[in-house]
Design a protein around this motif. Structure first.
Motif, PDB file in Angstrom:
ATOM      1  N   HIS A   1     -20.603  -8.231   5.822  1.00  0.00           N
ATOM      2  CA  HIS A   1     -22.048  -7.996   5.827  1.00  0.00           C
ATOM      3  C   HIS A   1     -22.798  -9.257   6.246  1.00  0.00           C
ATOM      4  O   HIS A   1     -23.734  -9.189   7.046  1.00  0.00           O
ATOM      5  CB  HIS A   1     -22.502  -7.558   4.436  1.00  0.00           C
ATOM      6  CG  HIS A   1     -23.943  -7.164   4.367  1.00  0.00           C
ATOM      7  ND1 HIS A   1     -24.382  -5.881   4.630  1.00  0.00           N
ATOM      8  CD2 HIS A   1     -25.066  -7.891   4.095  1.00  0.00           C
ATOM      9  CE1 HIS A   1     -25.693  -5.837   4.510  1.00  0.00           C
ATOM     10  NE2 HIS A   1     -26.145  -7.036   4.180  1.00  0.00           N
ATOM     11  N   VAL A   2     -22.374 -10.412   5.740  1.00  0.00           N
ATOM     12  CA  VAL A   2     -23.034 -11.668   6.092  1.00  0.00           C
ATOM     13  C   VAL A   2     -22.767 -12.010   7.557  1.00  0.00           C
ATOM     14  O   VAL A   2     -23.631 -12.538   8.248  1.00  0.00           O
ATOM     15  CB  VAL A   2     -22.567 -12.808   5.166  1.00  0.00           C
ATOM     16  CG1 VAL A   2     -23.223 -14.125   5.570  1.00  0.00           C
ATOM     17  CG2 VAL A   2     -22.901 -12.488   3.723  1.00  0.00           C
ATOM     18  N   THR A   3     -21.567 -11.711   8.035  1.00  0.00           N
ATOM     19  CA  THR A   3     -21.251 -11.959   9.447  1.00  0.00           C
ATOM     20  C   THR A   3     -22.178 -11.140  10.344  1.00  0.00           C
ATOM     21  O   THR A   3     -22.709 -11.651  11.340  1.00  0.00           O
ATOM     22  CB  THR A   3     -19.784 -11.592   9.733  1.00  0.00           C
ATOM     23  OG1 THR A   3     -18.921 -12.346   8.863  1.00  0.00           O
ATOM     24  CG2 THR A   3     -19.427 -11.898  11.174  1.00  0.00           C
ATOM     25  N   THR A   4     -22.380  -9.870   9.993  1.00  0.00           N
ATOM     26  CA  THR A   4     -23.299  -9.020  10.750  1.00  0.00           C
ATOM     27  C   THR A   4     -24.732  -9.534  10.636  1.00  0.00           C
ATOM     28  O   THR A   4     -25.497  -9.523  11.608  1.00  0.00           O
ATOM     29  CB  THR A   4     -23.221  -7.575  10.245  1.00  0.00           C
ATOM     30  OG1 THR A   4     -21.869  -7.112  10.333  1.00  0.00           O
ATOM     31  CG2 THR A   4     -24.124  -6.659  11.051  1.00  0.00           C
ATOM     32  N   LEU A   5     -25.077  -9.974   9.449  1.00  0.00           N
ATOM     33  CA  LEU A   5     -26.411 -10.527   9.193  1.00  0.00           C
ATOM     34  C   LEU A   5     -26.696 -11.730  10.104  1.00  0.00           C
ATOM     35  O   LEU A   5     -27.774 -11.848  10.685  1.00  0.00           O
ATOM     36  CB  LEU A   5     -26.486 -10.914   7.720  1.00  0.00           C
ATOM     37  CG  LEU A   5     -27.671 -11.668   7.142  1.00  0.00           C
ATOM     38  CD1 LEU A   5     -27.816 -11.300   5.672  1.00  0.00           C
ATOM     39  CD2 LEU A   5     -27.473 -13.173   7.233  1.00  0.00           C
ATOM     40  N   LEU A   6     -25.704 -12.597  10.243  1.00  0.00           N
ATOM     41  CA  LEU A   6     -25.857 -13.780  11.092  1.00  0.00           C
ATOM     42  C   LEU A   6     -26.009 -13.378  12.549  1.00  0.00           C
ATOM     43  O   LEU A   6     -26.809 -13.954  13.298  1.00  0.00           O
ATOM     44  CB  LEU A   6     -24.654 -14.699  10.909  1.00  0.00           C
ATOM     45  CG  LEU A   6     -24.674 -16.032  11.648  1.00  0.00           C
ATOM     46  CD1 LEU A   6     -25.855 -16.880  11.205  1.00  0.00           C
ATOM     47  CD2 LEU A   6     -23.372 -16.788  11.424  1.00  0.00           C
TER      48      LEU A   6
END
Length: 480
Positions: free
Chosen positions: A262-267
């Motif tokens: 989720h954080v990877t997509t967020l970035l």
């Protein structure tokens, strides 16, 4: 369920009747034992269960947070002194089925009321003020819109996922839910399970997480705001019994979901946003999720996000912030941003061989992120090896020191025995022999005590202890 005809008094709602039980409304943080909100005489006569409620109240007037605790007898059987509570009907059902395979689960739940009504003044003054989404935060329902013919959102949200997107996996059946999903204004597809407010789909829906865990062949599907989950210690890295490491804990099904993807997509989403304020806001959510993690990939991701935030505050252009990795790649491959290959030297003086400084710069790996992770991995390996070595040294020291202590204890016991024999001795010759033995024993004890003092020098580590001591007393030979 039917209403009792009892008149309202003291600001309470009418008492309700369920399963033949009269349900008296209670105040926030209230607790009690037995009926009507906890079983009695189950599974054995004399067993009393207890209950407790939180502060959040649903729009129907029932507490969203209610907990059930088994009787002391069952906790003793589990060898657990802790007061284990069940926060969801599903977790309680799992426990009953596991601990009492032959039990009638329907009869068990019919013996008490799972829903606990709140007092009327609590509902009006607390629940609506803090926990129920205000009208301006709820989308209006346009009944005349033809796109919604046959489709409705319980929360009245025209942007609900259930209205626009077809199910990705039609074969997946949603998990039956008679808790939050039974509320008239709660929609599983767009309402946060923790605050009951609708989610925001802006910027790819970075601000919420959906639980896609499979439970008994059904998908959970409940969602939660990440900020709500973080404030409730149900997301990020949380110690204690919950044990989260960059994960989300679903309050409905108790499943854990990794938040690293989720954080990877967020970035990645931030690269398509032009507002610096919005980017920083999104990146800060990522920092809150990743902070404190022990996972190598999570710490590397946190380093990237913190670097981006620093560059944002320093005024670096957005293009340069997201081109960091691209520029590193071009240097390491010899290709520049214009697509041209690095020009060849025109003469001997301009060759790379005559410029060793440039050679050394280009020979260094420019993928600093990979190099950083590699170094971090090497350091972790060194520290683990050091810990193992120290644990091995500790075991050797522990074994030898306790052996010496036990040996001294035996010597003291022998000395006491010899002194006792001396006090009862009547023969002069035997008395002299015992006296000599006692004196020799005392000298022996003194020597062994000195030996123990020498052995205790390893307190500062084997590396600082005298080599003679390590060799003589611990059997370790240290090379120069």
């Amino acid at each position: 369920m039917e209403l009792d005809n009892t008149k309202e008094t003291n600001g309470s709602t009418p008492r309700k009747r369920e399963n033949g039980l009269h349900l008296s409304p209670v105040s926030p943080d209230a607790s009690g034992i037995g009926l009507p909100y906890a079983p009695v005489d189950w599974p054995e006569k004399g067993d009393l269960w207890s209950w407790k409620v939180g502060r959040r109240v649903a729009i129907t007037g029932h507490f969203l947070d209610r907990y059930l605790y088994p009787p002391k007898r069952l906790r003793k059987l589990e060898n657990s002194g802790k007061k284990r509570g069940f926060a969801s009907k599903l977790s309680l059902e799992r426990y009953v089925k596991t601990a009492f395979p032959g039990a009638d689960i329907n009869a068990f739940f019919a013996s008490f009321s799972w829903k606990i009504p709140a007092k009327k003044h609590t509902f009006t003054n607390v629940a609506r003020a803090f926990f129920v989404a205000p009208p301006e935060e709820r989308a209006e329902v346009s009944v005349s819109d033809s796109r919604f013919d046959g489709l409705t959102c319980k929360a009245g949200n025209k942007k609900c996922n259930s209205l626009f997107a077809e199910a990705e996996s039609p074969s997946l059946v949603p998990l039956p839910c008679d808790l939050c999903c039974s509320e008239p204004r709660f929609c599983r597809d767009c309402c946060c399970i923790l605050c009951s407010k609708t989610i925001d789909l802006k910027y790819g829906g970075y601000s919420y997480i959906k639980c896609e865990a499979m439970v008994d062949g059904c998908i959970c599907g409940h969602i939660a705001h990440l900020n709500c989950a973080l404030r409730s210690y149900m997301a990020g890295t949380v110690g204690g019994s919950i044990g989260l490491d960059v994960e989300y804990y679903c309050r409905r099904c108790d499943a854990k979901t990794s938040l690293v993807p989720h954080v990877t997509t967020l970035l990645k989403t931030c690269e398509s946003i032009n507002s610096r304020d919005e980017i920083e806001k999104i990146l800060n959510v990522g920092v809150c999720i990743l902070r404190g993690s022990q996972k190598t990939n999570a710490r590397g991701l946190l380093n990237r996000i913190e670097s981006a935030i620093t560059e944002l505050k320093c005024g670096t252009s957005l293009e340069d912030i997201w081109k960091v990795k691209e520029s590193d790649y071009t240097i390491s491959t010899g290709v520049f941003h214009n697509g041209n290959v690095e020009p060849e030297p025109t003469n001997h003086q301009d060759s790379l061989g005559s410029r060793p400084c440039l050679v050394s710069v280009l020979s260094i790996s420019s993928d600093y992120h990979s190099e950083y992770l590699k170094l971090e991995y090497e350091i972790d390996q060194v520290l683990q090896a050091l810990r193992k070595a120290q644990e091995s040294e500790y075991k050797v020291a522990e074994e030898r020191l306790y052996a010496q202590k036990n040996y001294l204890r035996n010597l003291y016991q022998q000395l006491d025995k010899e002194r006792s024999e001396l006090s009862h001795c009547v023969s002069g010759t035997e008395e002299d022999a015992l006296l000599n033995a006692i004196l020799n024993r005392v000298d022996q004890i003194k020597q062994e005590v000195m030996k123990l003092k020498e052995m205790e020098e390893v307190a500062n580590g084997f590396g600082r202890a005298p080599k003679g001591t390590l060799k003589e007393h611990f059997g370790l030979e240290i090379d120069d």
